[in-house]
Design a protein around this motif. Structure first.
Motif, short mmCIF file in Angstrom:
data_model
loop_
_atom_site.label_atom_id
_atom_site.label_comp_id
_atom_site.label_asym_id
_atom_site.label_seq_id
_atom_site.Cartn_x
_atom_site.Cartn_y
_atom_site.Cartn_z
N ASN A 86 0.80 -1.21 0.00
CA ASN A 86 0.00 0.00 0.00
C ASN A 86 0.84 1.26 0.00
N CYS A 87 0.26 2.32 -0.54
CA CYS A 87 0.85 3.66 -0.49
C CYS A 87 -0.28 4.66 -0.25
N THR A 88 0.03 5.70 0.48
CA THR A 88 -0.88 6.83 0.60
C THR A 88 -0.18 8.08 0.09
N TYR A 89 -0.95 9.01 -0.38
CA TYR A 89 -0.37 10.24 -0.91
C TYR A 89 -1.20 11.43 -0.48
N SER A 90 -0.58 12.60 -0.53
CA SER A 90 -1.25 13.78 0.00
C SER A 90 -1.65 14.79 -1.07
N ASN A 91 -1.03 14.71 -2.25
CA ASN A 91 -1.25 15.71 -3.29
C ASN A 91 -2.29 15.22 -4.30
N SER A 92 -3.41 15.91 -4.37
CA SER A 92 -4.48 15.48 -5.28
C SER A 92 -4.12 15.71 -6.75
N ALA A 93 -2.99 16.38 -7.02
CA ALA A 93 -2.55 16.57 -8.41
C ALA A 93 -2.03 15.29 -9.04
N PHE A 94 -1.74 14.29 -8.21
CA PHE A 94 -1.27 13.03 -8.78
C PHE A 94 -2.41 12.40 -9.57
N GLN A 95 -2.12 12.06 -10.81
CA GLN A 95 -3.15 11.54 -11.69
C GLN A 95 -2.85 10.15 -12.24
N TYR A 96 -1.58 9.78 -12.21
CA TYR A 96 -1.17 8.50 -12.79
C TYR A 96 -0.44 7.70 -11.71
N PHE A 97 -0.72 6.43 -11.68
CA PHE A 97 -0.24 5.62 -10.56
C PHE A 97 0.42 4.35 -11.11
N MET A 98 1.59 4.08 -10.59
CA MET A 98 2.35 2.94 -11.09
C MET A 98 2.91 2.13 -9.94
N TRP A 99 3.16 0.91 -10.23
CA TRP A 99 3.92 0.04 -9.33
C TRP A 99 5.14 -0.48 -10.09
N TYR A 100 6.29 -0.33 -9.46
CA TYR A 100 7.53 -0.85 -10.01
C TYR A 100 8.04 -1.96 -9.12
N ARG A 101 8.67 -2.95 -9.75
CA ARG A 101 9.31 -4.03 -9.03
C ARG A 101 10.82 -3.89 -9.25
N GLN A 102 11.56 -4.05 -8.17
CA GLN A 102 13.01 -3.90 -8.26
C GLN A 102 13.69 -5.10 -7.60
N TYR A 103 14.34 -5.90 -8.42
CA TYR A 103 15.13 -6.99 -7.88
C TYR A 103 16.47 -6.44 -7.40
N SER A 104 17.11 -7.19 -6.52
CA SER A 104 18.37 -6.76 -5.93
C SER A 104 19.40 -6.44 -7.01
N ARG A 105 20.01 -5.30 -6.90
CA ARG A 105 21.08 -4.85 -7.81
C ARG A 105 20.59 -4.68 -9.25
N LYS A 106 19.31 -4.35 -9.40
CA LYS A 106 18.75 -4.09 -10.72
C LYS A 106 17.97 -2.79 -10.70
N GLY A 107 17.69 -2.26 -11.89
CA GLY A 107 16.85 -1.09 -11.98
C GLY A 107 15.38 -1.44 -11.82
N PRO A 108 14.55 -0.49 -11.40
CA PRO A 108 13.11 -0.75 -11.30
C PRO A 108 12.51 -1.08 -12.66
N GLU A 109 11.53 -1.96 -12.67
CA GLU A 109 10.81 -2.27 -13.90
C GLU A 109 9.32 -2.10 -13.65
N LEU A 110 8.64 -1.56 -14.63
CA LEU A 110 7.22 -1.27 -14.49
C LEU A 110 6.41 -2.56 -14.39
N LEU A 111 5.54 -2.61 -13.38
CA LEU A 111 4.70 -3.77 -13.16
C LEU A 111 3.25 -3.48 -13.55
N MET A 112 2.73 -2.37 -13.03
CA MET A 112 1.34 -2.01 -13.27
C MET A 112 1.24 -0.50 -13.44
#
Lengths: 112, 114
Positions: free
Chosen positions: A22-48
């Motif tokens: 879960n994540c919570t946010y405070s700024n209602s200007a956020f319009q796009y939401f993503m989840w990234y997965r990051q394996y150890s010693r790797k860059g984040p990759e887009l999941l959703m």
């Protein structure tokens, strides 16, 4: 107060469990939401990726957004050891450069 | 299909030295970003660029400089390295058009300042 709050964990679950991140946010200007997965010693990759309130499903993963509560979730069904990684929520505002604002990440371990 | 390529992957610097982290993308993306990631702190934006010749500061720009002379390349310069700059650095890019919100990350550059 941080713009995006995410429980850092670590979270440890048995194989096959349902995981809720879960994540919570405070700024209602956020319009796009993503989840990234990051394996150890790797860059984040887009999941959703989603931009509206409600649920979006992709295989074992479901992203949920509640804009009225400023709350987003990622559910993982039938979790596998290969799901062990750090999961980062990322939000984009409607500003000009559409910068990503990241949560601090939740470290997940799925035990076989 | 290389995507976003960063070099070097690992580097040890002495305090006061300078270096440049290289980043190149072959996807013809307009937007490029540099992030740093510290343990338990998520990713913080250092600098970003919306196109060749245009750069702007992010959340934590102090101690860094960037340039964007071409669409493909977005190097990050560390001047007078300090221990506080020990971190993992990620370069990222995005197309920038409507619907092009997916950001692609490089593999990361691990920097230690001693």
């Amino acid at each position: 107060q941080k713009e995006v709050e995410q429980d850092p964990g670590p979270l440890s679950v048995p194989e096959g469990a349902i995981v809720s991140l879960n994540c919570t946010y405070s700024n209602s200007a956020f319009q796009y939401f993503m989840w990234y997965r990051q394996y150890s010693r790797k860059g984040p990759e887009l999941l959703m990726y989603t931009y509206s309130s409600g649920n979006k499903e992709d295989g074992r993963f479901t992203a949920q957004v509640d804009k009225s509560s400023k709350y987003i979730s990622l559910f993982i069904r039938d979790s596998q050891p290969s799901d062990s990684a750090t999961y980062l929520c990322a939000l984009i505002s409607s500003g000009s450069a559409r910068q990503l604002t990241f949560g601090s990440g939740t470290q997940l371990t799925v035990l076989p | 299909n290389a995507g976003v390529t960063q070099t070097p992957k690992f580097r040890i610097l002495k305090i006061g030295q300078s270096m440049t982290l290289q980043c190149t993308q072959d996807m013809n993306h307009n937007y490029m970003y540099w992030y740093r990631q510290d343990p338990g702190m998520g990713l913080k934006l250092i600098y970003y660029s919306v196109g060749a010749g245009i750069t702007d500061k992010g959340e934590v720009p102090n101690g860094y400089n960037v340039s964007r002379s071409t669409t493909e390349d977005f190097p990050l310069r560390l001047e007078l390295a300090a221990p506080s700059q020990t971190s993992v650095y990620f370069c990222a890019s995005r197309h920038g058009r409507v619907g092009g919100n997916t950001i692609y990350f490089g593999e990361g550059s691990w920097l230690t300042v001693v």
